[in-house]
Design an enzyme around this catalytic site. Structure first.
Site, PDB file in Angstrom:
ATOM      1  N   ASP A 177       0.885  -1.149   0.000  1.00 19.38           N
ATOM      2  CA  ASP A 177       0.000   0.000   0.000  1.00 19.38           C
ATOM      3  C   ASP A 177       0.939   1.219   0.000  1.00 19.38           C
ATOM      4  O   ASP A 177       2.100   1.097   0.363  1.00 19.38           O
ATOM      5  CB  ASP A 177      -0.829  -0.079   1.288  1.00 19.38           C
TER       6      ASP A 177
ATOM      7  N   ASP B 272      -0.969  -0.443   5.941  1.00 20.33           N
ATOM      8  CA  ASP B 272      -1.054   0.183   7.255  1.00 20.33           C
ATOM      9  C   ASP B 272      -2.417  -0.069   7.872  1.00 20.33           C
ATOM     10  O   ASP B 272      -2.702   0.378   8.965  1.00 20.33           O
ATOM     11  CB  ASP B 272      -0.760   1.684   7.177  1.00 20.33           C
TER      12      ASP B 272
ATOM     13  N   ASP C 193      -7.328  -0.934   4.200  1.00 20.74           N
ATOM     14  CA  ASP C 193      -6.868  -2.121   3.495  1.00 20.74           C
ATOM     15  C   ASP C 193      -6.958  -3.427   4.282  1.00 20.74           C
ATOM     16  O   ASP C 193      -6.364  -4.421   3.893  1.00 20.74           O
ATOM     17  CB  ASP C 193      -5.477  -1.931   2.883  1.00 20.74           C
TER      18      ASP C 193
HETATM   19  P1  ADP Z   1      -3.524   4.572  -0.100  1.00 17.85           P
HETATM   20  O1  ADP Z   1      -3.979   3.504  -1.003  1.00 17.85           O
HETATM   21  O2  ADP Z   1      -2.426   5.380  -0.743  1.00 17.85           O
HETATM   22  O3  ADP Z   1      -3.133   4.115   1.247  1.00 17.85           O
HETATM   23  P2  ADP Z   1      -6.208   5.369   0.657  1.00 17.85           P
HETATM   24  O4  ADP Z   1      -6.894   4.202   0.059  1.00 17.85           O
HETATM   25  O5  ADP Z   1      -6.188   5.466   2.123  1.00 17.85           O
HETATM   26  O6  ADP Z   1      -4.735   5.584   0.067  1.00 17.85           O
HETATM   27  O7  ADP Z   1      -6.882   6.693   0.079  1.00 17.85           O
HETATM   28  C1  ADP Z   1      -6.968   6.882  -1.297  1.00 17.85           C
HETATM   29  C2  ADP Z   1      -7.249   8.301  -1.663  1.00 17.85           C
HETATM   30  O8  ADP Z   1      -8.533   8.671  -1.191  1.00 17.85           O
HETATM   31  C3  ADP Z   1      -6.310   9.303  -1.052  1.00 17.85           C
HETATM   32  O9  ADP Z   1      -5.158   9.489  -1.848  1.00 17.85           O
HETATM   33  C4  ADP Z   1      -7.154  10.558  -1.011  1.00 17.85           C
HETATM   34  O10 ADP Z   1      -7.159  11.190  -2.272  1.00 17.85           O
HETATM   35  C5  ADP Z   1      -8.532  10.016  -0.750  1.00 17.85           C
HETATM   36  N1  ADP Z   1      -8.831  10.030   0.681  1.00 17.85           N
HETATM   37  C6  ADP Z   1      -8.926   8.966   1.493  1.00 17.85           C
HETATM   38  N2  ADP Z   1      -9.242   9.343   2.738  1.00 17.85           N
HETATM   39  C7  ADP Z   1      -9.310  10.686   2.719  1.00 17.85           C
HETATM   40  C8  ADP Z   1      -9.573  11.688   3.712  1.00 17.85           C
HETATM   41  N3  ADP Z   1      -9.812  11.365   4.982  1.00 17.85           N
HETATM   42  N4  ADP Z   1      -9.573  12.965   3.327  1.00 17.85           N
HETATM   43  C9  ADP Z   1      -9.312  13.302   2.064  1.00 17.85           C
HETATM   44  N5  ADP Z   1      -9.056  12.422   1.099  1.00 17.85           N
HETATM   45  C10 ADP Z   1      -9.052  11.140   1.400  1.00 17.85           C
HETATM   46 MG    MG Z   2      -3.381   3.363   3.171  1.00 16.03          MG
END
Ligand code: ADP
Ligand code: MG
Length: 617
Positions: free
Chosen positions: A316, A509, A513
């Site tokens: 991730d 993390d 996920d």
């Molecule tokens: P990653 O796969 O990089 O760990 P996430 O799945 O947690 O990322 O989130 C994917 C995307 O969704 C982030 O890059 C962001 O654009 C958006 N996002 C997720 N949670 C939030 C939040 N709390 N506030 C703003 N944007 C968010």
């Molecule tokens: Mg993440």
């Protein structure tokens, strides 16, 4: 040594001396038998007793039975010294084995040292020590220099350095100041800290780790299951074979009865499966113990087995390969000023645990007035929605804006863009950027060096951001703009590329996920930053959040499995050889018992090697 082990040692010495006396005394006939029966009884009464008791319980075939049968048989055919010696040596082996098991248990128990005894709370008449379980969430506790932090919390006052080695294997102390999170189990080294408790004791890091380690033994590796099943079939077969060996040759060949019974008894002595039965679980136990000293928690031997054959590692991005701490690099408001845009975004984020939320709140720098915010919810992989001062505010990525039908415009800055909309009107965006973890590149290099075929990054973030990070770290593949469900799909597609002998590991993390963590062959979570869900769903937890620990975990797993294999092959080979020799009448009972106990001791010593931690490759 424990009291029990000391008692056994005394019995071994006493019996040995009596045995020597019986051997030198010029006795014959009944007197000689009586003289040898004394050391025999001293050393063997418990084995005989267990054999009889197990027969009464219907579990006839175990090592006690083998030993009892072999030695009583030896006494019956007049081989008195052999009978005593077999029993004596068998007990020496048992003592050694219990000592070895204790030692590896202690090394895991040194982890158990992280269990705090008390917490200090402030009362009118000074500090009072209470049971950590009695402290409620929100209470303030005091931790003096030199004390262990009893509960997870946030520093209210004071600065200090923390020794986190017991949890993370990291030897450098960590500096903390007001506002920082502290986790239970660390030792406060230098200053006095006042900490506000954020989790009850049962949910604290310490309790969770202890649970994990205590239950690690119950998830058995395939090799362990194999050994248990093996032992269940093996002993009856051996006893039958011994009977055949005693009865058949005199009936059909020139071999005399006494000779054939002797061979059968030797056969019984060598056949004891103790070396395998104990050394295989001990190796896994050692591997898990060694890993935990390096800050890698493994939930069971089976995961070491899977980890050892990792072919594809899927990461991730946010919080796993990157630090998950975002800096605001630009604020571009459309219909309001910068401060207002940041405030709205921060308020909308205040109920979420996502690294983006925490960073925006940090950037805003004020304590949110929770009465202004209602119905806050996290939309995983997209952003958040909340009602603020009666307006529906959404903050998140392109996908979220499309979902709610708001026209947004892209930004020329490279970075993660958080768009903000209120009541369907676009208000602008905030660009934030994250930094890769210091050891992320090294982690990928080390994995490749250790033979991992492919490294992949899955992210919910925008394509340019994902690709920039992947290129910087040298990952083989990157998939961006994924919702949590898309991540599961990607992992399923990648699982099809894994060879039948290989495995896929997912490292995350835990924020958004958890489903992927459980779908992968082995799920690895970041422990300190990671969410509780990750620690629940993961099979392996990296306590210090360093992705480079994965390569070390794989090295530990592989070494443990090599040791297990060595022991199985070595023990079986020696046993087989001596079994054949004794069946053919070429080995006497002395040699048989040396083979049996000798193999056990060597296998156990080899198993204990699994405890030491290989250096980071
Ligand atoms: P990653 O796969 O990089 O760990 P996430 O799945 O947690 O990322 O989130 C994917 C995307 O969704 C982030 O890059 C962001 O654009 C958006 N996002 C997720 N949670 C939030 C939040 N709390 N506030 C703003 N944007 C968010
Ligand atoms: Mg993440």
């Amino acid at each position: 040594m424990t009291r029990k082990q000391k008692r056994m040692l005394i019995r071994i010495v006493t019996s040995g001396v009596l045995f020597g006396a019986a051997a030198v005394l010029p006795l014959s006939g009944w007197e000689r038998l009586a003289a040898f029966l004394v050391p025999y009884a001293v050393i063997g009464w418990d084995v005989l007793w267990r054999a009889v008791r197990n027969i009464a319980h219907g579990q006839v075939f175990d090592e006690n039975f083998l030993m009892a049968l072999a030695t009583v048989g030896a006494l019956a055919i007049g081989e008195y010294p052999e009978a005593v010696f077999v029993m004596l040596f068998y007990q020496v082996g048992e003592l050694f084995q219990s000592y070895a098991v204790d030692r590896s248990r202690k090394s895991i128990a040194s982890l158990m040292d992280i269990r705090p005894d008390y917490a200090n709370i402030e009362t009118e008449d000074g500090l009072k020590q209470v049971d950590p379980e009695e402290v409620a969430v929100g209470d303030a506790i005091i931790i003096k220099a030199g004390e262990r932090i009893p509960l997870d919390g946030v520093v209210l006052e004071g600065t200090s350095a923390l020794d986190t080695a017991a949890l993370t294997g990291e030897s450098l102390p960590r500096q903390v100041q007001p506002g920082d999170d502290v986790i239970s189990g660390c030792v406060n080294l230098t200053g006095l800290l006042k900490v506000q408790v954020t989790r009850a004791f049962e949910e604290s890091t310490v309790s969770r780790i202890l649970d994990l380690v205590e239950n690690a033994g119950s998830r058995k590796a395939r090799a362990e299951h194999f050994i248990t099943r093996f032992a269940r079939w093996y002993t009856p077969i051996v006893v039958l074979a011994a009977v055949a060996l005693a009865v058949l040759p005199p009936l059909f060949t020139q071999v005399g009865w006494l000779d054939s019974i002797q061979r059968a008894l030797n056969f019984l002595v060598v056949s004891c499966p103790c070396a395998l039965v104990i050394s295989v679980p001990l190796s896994f136990f050692g591997g898990i113990g060694g890993a935990s000293r390096a800050g890698i928690l493994v939930k069971g031997g089976n995961y070491l087995e899977v980890l050892a054959k990792t072919e594809i590692v899927v990461f991730d991005k946010t919080g796993t390969l990157t630090q998950g701490v975002f800096n605001v690099t630009a604020i571009h408001p459309d219909h309001c000023d910068e401060g207002q845009l940041l405030e709205l975004a921060a308020l909308a984020e205040c109920a979420s645990d996502h690294p983006i939320s925490r960073s925006l709140l940090e950037a805003w720098g004020q304590i949110p007035d929770s009465s202004r915010v209602t119905q806050a919810e996290a939309l995983s992989g997209r952003g958040v929605r909340a009602v603020i001062d009666g307006r529906v505010v959404c903050a998140g990525n392109d996908k979220l804006m499309e979902d709610i039908g708001v026209t947004w415009h892209p930004c020329h800055h490279v970075g993660t863009t958080v768009h903000v909309a209120a009541d369907g009107v676009y208000l602008g965006h905030i660009v934030i950027s994250d930094q890769v973890k210091l050891d992320a590149k090294q982690a990928i290099t080390a994995l490749k060096a250790s033979g991992v075929r492919k490294t992949v990054m899955l992210t919910g973030d925008a394509k340019p951001v994902g690709e920039a990070v992947a290129a910087q770290l040298g990952l083989d593949e990157v998939h961006a703009q994924l919702l949590p469900a898309d991540k599961v799909e990607q992992v399923e597609a990648l699982l099809k590329q894994v060879s039948p002998k290989g495995a896929l590991a997912f490292v995350g993390d835990g924020i958004n996920d958890a489903p992927v963590l459980s779908r992968a062959d082995v799920g690895v979570a970041m422990g300190a930053l990671g969410s509780d869900a990750a620690i629940e769903a993961a099979d392996i937890v990296l306590m210090d959040d360093k992705p480079s620990k994965l390569a070390q975990a794989i090295a530990i797993a592989r070494r443990t499995l090599t040791i297990v294999r060595q022991n199985i092959v070595f023990a079986l080979a020696v046993k087989l050889l001596v079994l054949v020799l004794s069946a053919l009448g070429h080995a006497n009972m002395w040699q048989a018992v040396f083979a049996d106990v000798g193999v056990s001791v060597i296998a156990i010593l080899n198993a204990m090697r699994a405890m030491s931690v290989p250096k980071n490759p």
